[in-house]
Design a protein around this motif. Structure first.
Motif, PDB file in Angstrom:
ATOM      1  N   ALA A  49     -81.765 -30.156  86.197  1.00 49.13           N
ATOM      2  CA  ALA A  49     -80.514 -30.801  85.983  1.00 49.13           C
ATOM      3  C   ALA A  49     -80.998 -32.312  86.483  1.00 49.13           C
ATOM      4  CB  ALA A  49     -79.358 -30.507  86.921  1.00 49.13           C
ATOM      5  N   HIS A  72     -78.939 -38.275  78.546  1.00 51.09           N
ATOM      6  CA  HIS A  72     -78.175 -37.013  78.395  1.00 51.09           C
ATOM      7  C   HIS A  72     -78.730 -36.276  77.269  1.00 51.09           C
ATOM      8  CE1 HIS A  72     -74.487 -34.970  77.872  1.00 51.09           C
ATOM      9  NE2 HIS A  72     -74.562 -35.163  76.562  1.00 51.09           N
ATOM     10  N   GLN A  73     -78.991 -36.926  76.216  1.00 52.77           N
ATOM     11  CA  GLN A  73     -79.520 -36.157  74.800  1.00 52.77           C
ATOM     12  C   GLN A  73     -80.769 -35.545  75.024  1.00 52.77           C
ATOM     13  OE1 GLN A  73     -79.110 -39.309  72.266  1.00 52.77           O
ATOM     14  NE2 GLN A  73     -77.055 -38.646  71.387  1.00 52.77           N
ATOM     15  N   ALA A  75     -81.817 -34.469  78.053  1.00 53.76           N
ATOM     16  CA  ALA A  75     -81.867 -33.420  78.759  1.00 53.76           C
ATOM     17  C   ALA A  75     -81.297 -32.021  78.002  1.00 53.76           C
ATOM     18  CB  ALA A  75     -80.876 -33.849  79.989  1.00 53.76           C
ATOM     19  N   ARG A  76     -80.276 -32.381  77.256  1.00 55.70           N
ATOM     20  CA  ARG A  76     -79.840 -31.425  76.371  1.00 55.70           C
ATOM     21  C   ARG A  76     -80.615 -30.602  75.600  1.00 55.70           C
ATOM     22  NH1 ARG A  76     -74.381 -33.182  73.487  1.00 55.70           N
ATOM     23  NH2 ARG A  76     -75.920 -33.717  72.252  1.00 55.70           N
ATOM     24  N   ALA A  80     -81.188 -28.593  79.558  1.00 51.20           N
ATOM     25  CA  ALA A  80     -80.910 -28.936  81.039  1.00 51.20           C
ATOM     26  C   ALA A  80     -79.568 -29.720  80.776  1.00 51.20           C
ATOM     27  CB  ALA A  80     -82.263 -30.031  81.529  1.00 51.20           C
ATOM     28  N   ARG A  81     -79.167 -30.121  82.080  1.00 56.08           N
ATOM     29  CA  ARG A  81     -77.852 -30.846  82.070  1.00 56.08           C
ATOM     30  C   ARG A  81     -78.224 -32.239  82.800  1.00 56.08           C
ATOM     31  NH1 ARG A  81     -74.116 -27.143  84.849  1.00 56.08           N
ATOM     32  NH2 ARG A  81     -76.089 -26.552  86.061  1.00 56.08           N
ATOM     33  N   ALA A  82     -77.303 -33.134  82.401  1.00 58.18           N
ATOM     34  CA  ALA A  82     -77.476 -34.415  83.009  1.00 58.18           C
ATOM     35  C   ALA A  82     -76.166 -34.987  83.703  1.00 58.18           C
ATOM     36  CB  ALA A  82     -77.863 -35.432  82.081  1.00 58.18           C
ATOM     37  N   ALA A  83     -76.066 -35.741  84.793  1.00 61.24           N
ATOM     38  CA  ALA A  83     -74.956 -36.336  85.180  1.00 61.24           C
ATOM     39  C   ALA A  83     -75.154 -37.750  85.745  1.00 61.24           C
ATOM     40  CB  ALA A  83     -74.120 -35.509  86.213  1.00 61.24           C
ATOM     41  N   SER A 105     -71.053 -36.794  82.184  1.00 61.25           N
ATOM     42  CA  SER A 105     -70.095 -36.250  83.167  1.00 61.25           C
ATOM     43  C   SER A 105     -70.281 -37.387  84.305  1.00 61.25           C
ATOM     44  CB  SER A 105     -70.463 -34.839  83.793  1.00 61.25           C
ATOM     45  OG  SER A 105     -71.863 -34.825  83.871  1.00 61.25           O
ATOM     46  N   LEU A 117     -73.605 -29.802  89.131  1.00 59.98           N
ATOM     47  CA  LEU A 117     -74.630 -29.221  88.531  1.00 59.98           C
ATOM     48  C   LEU A 117     -75.291 -28.046  88.922  1.00 59.98           C
ATOM     49  CD1 LEU A 117     -76.369 -32.575  87.470  1.00 59.98           C
ATOM     50  CD2 LEU A 117     -75.312 -31.062  85.920  1.00 59.98           C
TER      51      LEU A 117
END
Length: 118
Positions: A49, A72-73, A75-76, A80-83, A105, A117
């Protein structure tokens, strides 16, 4: 003391899986390369994350916005995820107008983002 409205990006790893980037100052076409370079240094593994702490962000233009979307892109794509955390209300408002609240997010604090996350 004069302030040149520079940008500092500090990498503060929270854990092996959670990467925190603290961004402070003005994020615009002059300074965005610093954030891009910091993002390049973060290696994502699936399940990781990324939290971008923007609580000290004073300004963000369209270039800055596009880099946050890129983060964000990126990470995705790595699984993975991003915030984003700590956005000032006026900057968050701009993001919402652009429809980015449906893509990214937002959390009030880095701790909130990490909890979400985790």
């Amino acid at each position: 003391m004069q302030h040149d409205h520079g940008l500092t990006v500090t990498y503060q790893p929270h854990s092996a899986r959670i990467h925190v980037l603290v961004v402070s100052g003005d994020l615009d076409h002059h300074t965005s390369s610093r954030l891009l370079a910091a993002l390049d240094d973060v290696t994502f593994a699936p399940g990781d994350a990324l939290v971008v702490d923007l609580s000290a962000l004073t300004f963000c233009d369209s270039t800055g916005v596009s880099i946050l979307v890129t983060a964000h892109q990126r990470a995705r794509e790595a699984g993975a995820r991003a915030a984003l955390a700590g956005l000032a209300p006026d900057i968050a408002h701009v993001f919402k107008i652009m429809g980015l609240d449906r893509l990214l997010s937002f959390h009030d604090t880095t701790a909130d983002a990490i909890a979400a996350l985790g």
